[in-house]
Write a protein that holds these residues in place. Structure first.
Motif, PDB file in Angstrom:
ATOM      1  N   TRP A  32       1.005  -1.332   0.093  1.00  0.00           N
ATOM      2  CA  TRP A  32      -0.056  -0.127  -0.229  1.00  0.00           C
ATOM      3  C   TRP A  32       0.899   1.223  -0.040  1.00  0.00           C
ATOM      4  CZ3 TRP A  32      -4.593   0.362  -1.695  1.00  0.00           C
ATOM      5  CH2 TRP A  32      -5.592  -0.884  -1.441  1.00  0.00           C
ATOM      6  N   ALA A  33       2.176   1.129   0.825  1.00  0.00           N
ATOM      7  CA  ALA A  33       2.983   2.404   0.855  1.00  0.00           C
ATOM      8  C   ALA A  33       3.670   2.707  -0.874  1.00  0.00           C
ATOM      9  CB  ALA A  33       3.837   2.182   1.858  1.00  0.00           C
ATOM     10  N   MET A  34       3.926   1.404  -1.243  1.00  0.00           N
ATOM     11  CA  MET A  34       4.468   1.839  -2.658  1.00  0.00           C
ATOM     12  C   MET A  34       3.367   2.282  -3.421  1.00  0.00           C
ATOM     13  SD  MET A  34       6.886  -1.619  -3.007  1.00  0.00           S
ATOM     14  CE  MET A  34       6.081  -2.707  -2.308  1.00  0.00           C
ATOM     15  N   LEU A  35       2.316   1.841  -3.503  1.00  0.00           N
ATOM     16  CA  LEU A  35       1.025   2.342  -4.241  1.00  0.00           C
ATOM     17  C   LEU A  35       0.786   3.619  -4.006  1.00  0.00           C
ATOM     18  CD1 LEU A  35      -1.670  -0.393  -4.518  1.00  0.00           C
ATOM     19  CD2 LEU A  35      -0.433   0.590  -6.181  1.00  0.00           C
ATOM     20  N   GLY A  36       0.810   4.328  -2.512  1.00  0.00           N
ATOM     21  CA  GLY A  36       0.717   5.713  -2.366  1.00  0.00           C
ATOM     22  C   GLY A  36       1.806   6.502  -2.753  1.00  0.00           C
ATOM     23  N   ALA A  37       3.239   6.019  -3.027  1.00  0.00           N
ATOM     24  CA  ALA A  37       4.139   6.718  -3.422  1.00  0.00           C
ATOM     25  C   ALA A  37       3.984   7.086  -5.047  1.00  0.00           C
ATOM     26  CB  ALA A  37       5.647   5.984  -3.308  1.00  0.00           C
ATOM     27  N   LEU A  38       3.404   5.932  -5.765  1.00  0.00           N
ATOM     28  CA  LEU A  38       2.991   6.065  -7.078  1.00  0.00           C
ATOM     29  C   LEU A  38       1.798   7.126  -7.383  1.00  0.00           C
ATOM     30  CD1 LEU A  38       3.235   5.228  -9.842  1.00  0.00           C
ATOM     31  CD2 LEU A  38       1.469   3.239  -9.419  1.00  0.00           C
ATOM     32  N   GLU A 138      11.125  -6.526  -2.648  1.00  0.00           N
ATOM     33  CA  GLU A 138       9.784  -5.955  -2.264  1.00  0.00           C
ATOM     34  C   GLU A 138       9.618  -5.540  -0.933  1.00  0.00           C
ATOM     35  OE1 GLU A 138       5.254  -7.298  -2.582  1.00  0.00           O
ATOM     36  OE2 GLU A 138       6.146  -9.005  -1.884  1.00  0.00           O
ATOM     37  N   ILE A 139      10.291  -6.422   0.126  1.00  0.00           N
ATOM     38  CA  ILE A 139      10.227  -5.934   1.591  1.00  0.00           C
ATOM     39  C   ILE A 139      11.159  -4.731   1.843  1.00  0.00           C
ATOM     40  CG2 ILE A 139      11.849  -7.578   2.313  1.00  0.00           C
ATOM     41  CD1 ILE A 139       8.400  -7.156   4.033  1.00  0.00           C
ATOM     42  N   LYS A 140      12.276  -4.644   1.061  1.00  0.00           N
ATOM     43  CA  LYS A 140      12.991  -3.493   1.334  1.00  0.00           C
ATOM     44  C   LYS A 140      12.554  -2.248   0.812  1.00  0.00           C
ATOM     45  CE  LYS A 140      17.722  -5.831   1.413  1.00  0.00           C
ATOM     46  NZ  LYS A 140      18.762  -5.937   0.594  1.00  0.00           N
ATOM     47  N   ASN A 141      11.706  -2.556  -0.277  1.00  0.00           N
ATOM     48  CA  ASN A 141      10.831  -1.119  -0.776  1.00  0.00           C
ATOM     49  C   ASN A 141      10.254  -0.745  -0.002  1.00  0.00           C
ATOM     50  OD1 ASN A 141      12.725  -0.041  -3.221  1.00  0.00           O
ATOM     51  ND2 ASN A 141      11.973  -2.088  -4.204  1.00  0.00           N
ATOM     52  N   GLY A 142       9.191  -1.984   0.454  1.00  0.00           N
ATOM     53  CA  GLY A 142       8.016  -1.578   1.398  1.00  0.00           C
ATOM     54  C   GLY A 142       8.580  -0.984   2.776  1.00  0.00           C
ATOM     55  N   ARG A 143       9.648  -1.305   3.140  1.00  0.00           N
ATOM     56  CA  ARG A 143      10.210  -0.843   4.483  1.00  0.00           C
ATOM     57  C   ARG A 143      10.771   0.801   4.200  1.00  0.00           C
ATOM     58  NH1 ARG A 143      13.540  -5.944   6.645  1.00  0.00           N
ATOM     59  NH2 ARG A 143      11.586  -7.055   7.325  1.00  0.00           N
ATOM     60  N   LEU A 144      11.047   1.096   2.984  1.00  0.00           N
ATOM     61  CA  LEU A 144      11.784   2.165   2.614  1.00  0.00           C
ATOM     62  C   LEU A 144      10.530   3.405   3.026  1.00  0.00           C
ATOM     63  CD1 LEU A 144      14.047   4.104   1.568  1.00  0.00           C
ATOM     64  CD2 LEU A 144      13.222   3.465  -0.719  1.00  0.00           C
TER      65      LEU A 144
END
Length: 144
Positions: A32-38, A138-144
């Motif tokens: 969800w955080a990566m979608l929010g960044a998008l 994926e987990i690393k980018n999600g944590r970022l």
């Protein structure tokens, strides 16, 4: 688990069942955080293509001025009530999360976080070493 390097000073991974639930929650929130960044970048790109959208950090406040026009078009959806938007989001997200939690379209799968099959149309998980690498990314980018 992907991205797990054994560092757990709080002892959150002491119980494997609880840790599995924490990991599933972390991956979902990361997605969800990566979608929010998008969602922050996408309106900027649409503005360069000719749309007239507010910048992401002012978009929510426009509902209090004159309503929100989705994609800049009042004929699509013209939301004027913050409570109506909130209620709609709670109902839709609650329904989709309940559907996902109860098995969703997949029924019973071995791994609820990475089901593969129909949800991997590009075949990223066919090579196990590549799939393991992508899970860590994926987990690393999600944590970022």
């Amino acid at each position: 688990f992907p991205g797990d390097y054994g560092w757990d000073t709080a002892g959150l991974s002491a119980d494997p069942v609880t840790f599995k639930g924490y990991r599933e929650t972390e991956v979902i929130h990361g997605r969800w955080a990566m979608l929010g960044a998008l969602g922050c970048i996408f309106p900027e790109l649409l503005n360069k293509a000719g749309f007239n959208l507010p910048v992401w950090f002012k978009a929510g406040g426009t509902i209090f001025e004159n309503g929100i026009d989705y994609l800049g078009n009042p004929n699509l959806v013209h939301a004027q009530s913050a409570l109506a938007v909130l209620a709609t989001q709670v109902v839709l997200m609650g329904a989709s999360e309940a559907y996902r939690f109860n098995g969703g379209p997949l029924g019973d799968v071995k791994d609820a976080i990475y089901p593969g099959g129909a949800l991997d149309p590009l075949g990223f998980a066919k090579d196990p070493s590549k799939a393991a690498e992508l899970k860590v990314k994926e987990i690393k980018n999600g944590r970022l």
